[in-house]
Enzyme design. Structure first.
Site, mmCIF file in Angstrom:
data_model
loop_
_atom_site.group_PDB
_atom_site.id
_atom_site.type_symbol
_atom_site.label_atom_id
_atom_site.label_comp_id
_atom_site.label_asym_id
_atom_site.label_seq_id
_atom_site.Cartn_x
_atom_site.Cartn_y
_atom_site.Cartn_z
ATOM 1 N N HIS A 1 10.450 2.809 7.093
ATOM 2 C CA HIS A 1 10.381 4.136 6.484
ATOM 3 C C HIS A 1 11.162 5.186 7.271
ATOM 4 O O HIS A 1 11.464 6.258 6.744
ATOM 5 C CB HIS A 1 8.919 4.572 6.301
ATOM 6 C CG HIS A 1 8.226 5.018 7.544
ATOM 7 N ND1 HIS A 1 7.345 4.217 8.240
ATOM 8 C CD2 HIS A 1 8.257 6.194 8.219
ATOM 9 C CE1 HIS A 1 6.872 4.875 9.279
ATOM 10 N NE2 HIS A 1 7.412 6.085 9.288
ATOM 11 N N ASP B 1 7.148 -2.911 6.942
ATOM 12 C CA ASP B 1 7.647 -1.617 7.395
ATOM 13 C C ASP B 1 8.422 -1.742 8.704
ATOM 14 O O ASP B 1 8.269 -0.936 9.615
ATOM 15 C CB ASP B 1 6.520 -0.591 7.540
ATOM 16 C CG ASP B 1 7.036 0.848 7.594
ATOM 17 O OD1 ASP B 1 8.208 1.064 7.242
ATOM 18 O OD2 ASP B 1 6.279 1.741 8.010
ATOM 19 N N GLY C 1 7.551 11.484 14.062
ATOM 20 C CA GLY C 1 8.666 11.220 14.961
ATOM 21 C C GLY C 1 8.372 10.087 15.924
ATOM 22 O O GLY C 1 9.292 9.457 16.450
ATOM 23 N N ASN C 2 7.084 9.800 16.165
ATOM 24 C CA ASN C 2 6.706 8.654 16.998
ATOM 25 C C ASN C 2 6.913 7.332 16.267
ATOM 26 O O ASN C 2 6.966 6.272 16.907
ATOM 27 C CB ASN C 2 5.240 8.732 17.424
ATOM 28 C CG ASN C 2 5.029 9.510 18.701
ATOM 29 O OD1 ASN C 2 4.353 10.537 18.705
ATOM 30 N ND2 ASN C 2 5.614 9.038 19.789
ATOM 31 N N SER C 3 7.004 7.374 14.941
ATOM 32 C CA SER C 3 7.164 6.143 14.163
ATOM 33 C C SER C 3 8.362 5.342 14.651
ATOM 34 O O SER C 3 9.461 5.877 14.797
ATOM 35 C CB SER C 3 7.340 6.469 12.685
ATOM 36 O OG SER C 3 6.152 6.986 12.138
ATOM 37 N N GLY D 1 12.274 -9.578 -8.870
ATOM 38 C CA GLY D 1 13.560 -9.309 -9.509
ATOM 39 C C GLY D 1 13.513 -8.073 -10.387
ATOM 40 O O GLY D 1 14.385 -7.856 -11.238
#
Length: 421
Positions: free
Chosen positions: A167, A197, A270-272, A328
């Site tokens: 993300h 993720d 922002g730590n992600s 699909g």
């Protein structure tokens, strides 16, 4: 093992002295950070035997040969312990050393003592990077504009491979990675996986300092948790600390159910994509989320590193995670009134946006179909749709019920392998 000496002495029948031979076995007992000097103990054993000068010489040669054999065996064991199947999550000169002590009957492996938070931060300061992104967005008035985002990443190889959250970089047209030394690089997306993720980036750099993978399955509640990242997108290299608050938390993020580690270390936007480290300075998780709510603090979550290292390796090798099923079909979530009005649909639900694969086209799906059932599971949300396909394998056939022009149709969909996110 305490120091000890063995003394061998005796007399002959004529009370003549026999030459003494003393064997001294001493283990290094130098004090470590958390231990004092050990005190030796002596054990005397009395044996009667006679050694000639030639016997003494042979004994010395035997001791030298034994020392060489054990030294070679120790080197082979150390080489075996350091061997790995890939280069990710390793350092050429590891700081987590193993001390091998010969106790006579067994080999004991003793790790170094726990590191301080200061030492953990210094050890990994150059292994966590800042990530900035740019994306082109089209609003409801069909006007385009550039949006900027920020996050964190973790270096997993010395030649520039970096793992972060999907993300953080999703839909980005430009990705920039900044190292601790303030050098910035344009990053290439190697592969991403929206289900876990996770994403892997590559920058054109060498001589980087990769993290060392730990073992997230060995974590216990109460263990030290040190987080390094780029909170608020402008405070790169920020270090926060706490404990592992819980293991195996089932959390739903963007309609996907994930099993995560929980920590009370301070985590902010922002730590992600940043790193969570254990008391040995090893990476045990990739930060993925903070519980939302202005009054909620101390609830941060991380993807366990045992999952990260498997997926990161596959993303680097293939660009996708092998064995993942794909319908699909691209779906759009119209379960809120605002989006339903924008797309001019009368009923809230999950709709087919585009039909991408030949298998889905051959099954008869069309853009605008509303997904009603997958198998015997009714679909009312994005999480329902995701969970409905769990347990299926590539090649399985699934009965999907759709609503089209007020008519109900049952279509047989053959699942393919997901090669991109």
């Amino acid at each position: 093992m305490d120091n000890f000496k063995s003394y061998y002495s005796g007399e002959n029948n004529n009370n003549e002295p026999i030459q003494d031979v003393n064997f001294v076995i001493v283990e290094d007992t130098s004090p470590t950070e958390h231990s004092g000097t050990s005190h030796g103990s002596k054990h005397k054993h009395r044996f009667n035997f006679r050694l000639s000068k030639m016997g003494i010489a042979l004994l010395v040669v035997l001791c030298l040969l034994t020392s060489t054999v054990f030294g070679f065996g120790g080197a082979m064991l150390a080489n075996h312990l350091s061997d790995g199947s890939d280069s990710f999550g390793k350092r050429s000169a590891t700081t987590s050393k193993l001390n091998i002590a010969n106790t006579g009957t067994t080999l004991e492996l003793a790790t170094e003592s726990d590191l301080t938070i200061k030492e953990i931060a210094a050890l990994n300061a150059n292994s966590v990077v800042e990530i900035k992104t740019e994306a082109m967005v089209t609003d409801s008035w069909m006007q385009q504009y550039v949006t900027e985002g920020a996050g964190s990443g973790v270096v997993i190889s010395s030649d520039g491979y970096i793992v972060t959250n999907n993300h953080v970089i999703e839909n980005s047209n430009k990705i920039t990675v900044t190292l601790k030394n303030n050098k910035s690089y344009k990053a290439t997306l190697v592969g991403r996986d929206d289900e876990s993720d996770l994403a892997v980036l590559k920058i054109d750099a060498s001589g980087l300092t990769p993290v060392v993978y730990g073992d997230s399955s060995a974590l216990e509640v109460g263990d030290l948790s040190v987080v390094i990242g780029n909170p608020l997108g402008s405070l790169g290299g920020t270090v926060t600390a706490g404990i592992v608050s819980a293991l195996d938390r089932s959390i739903t993020i963007d309609g996907k159910s994930m099993t995560l580690l929980q920590t009370d270390a301070s985590i902010n936007p922002g730590n992600s994509g940043g790193g969570m480290f254990n008391q040995n300075g090893e990476l045990v998780g990739i930060i993925v989320a903070k519980s939302s709510g202005s009054d909620v603090e101390g609830l941060g979550f991380a993807i366990p590193v045992n999952q990260v290292k498997k997926i990161a390796q596959q993303l680097a090798d293939y660009g996708y995670v092998k064995g993942r099923v794909d319908t699909g079909i691209t779906f759009v979530d119209l379960t809120d009134m605002k989006n339903a009005i924008f797309y001019s649909v009368r009923s809230l639900g999950i709709y087919v946006k585009t039909v991408d694969s030949e298998l889905a086209k051959n099954a008869g799906f069309q853009s605008g179909d509303m997904i009603y059932y997958v198998g015997d599971k009714k679909i009312e949300s994005a999480s329902d749709l995701t969970s409905a396909f769990n347990g299926y394998k590539v090649g399985d056939k699934v009965i999907v019920t759709v609503i089209r022009n007020d008519d109900m149709k049952k279509l047989t969909l053959t699942l393919c392998e997901k090669t991109s996110s």
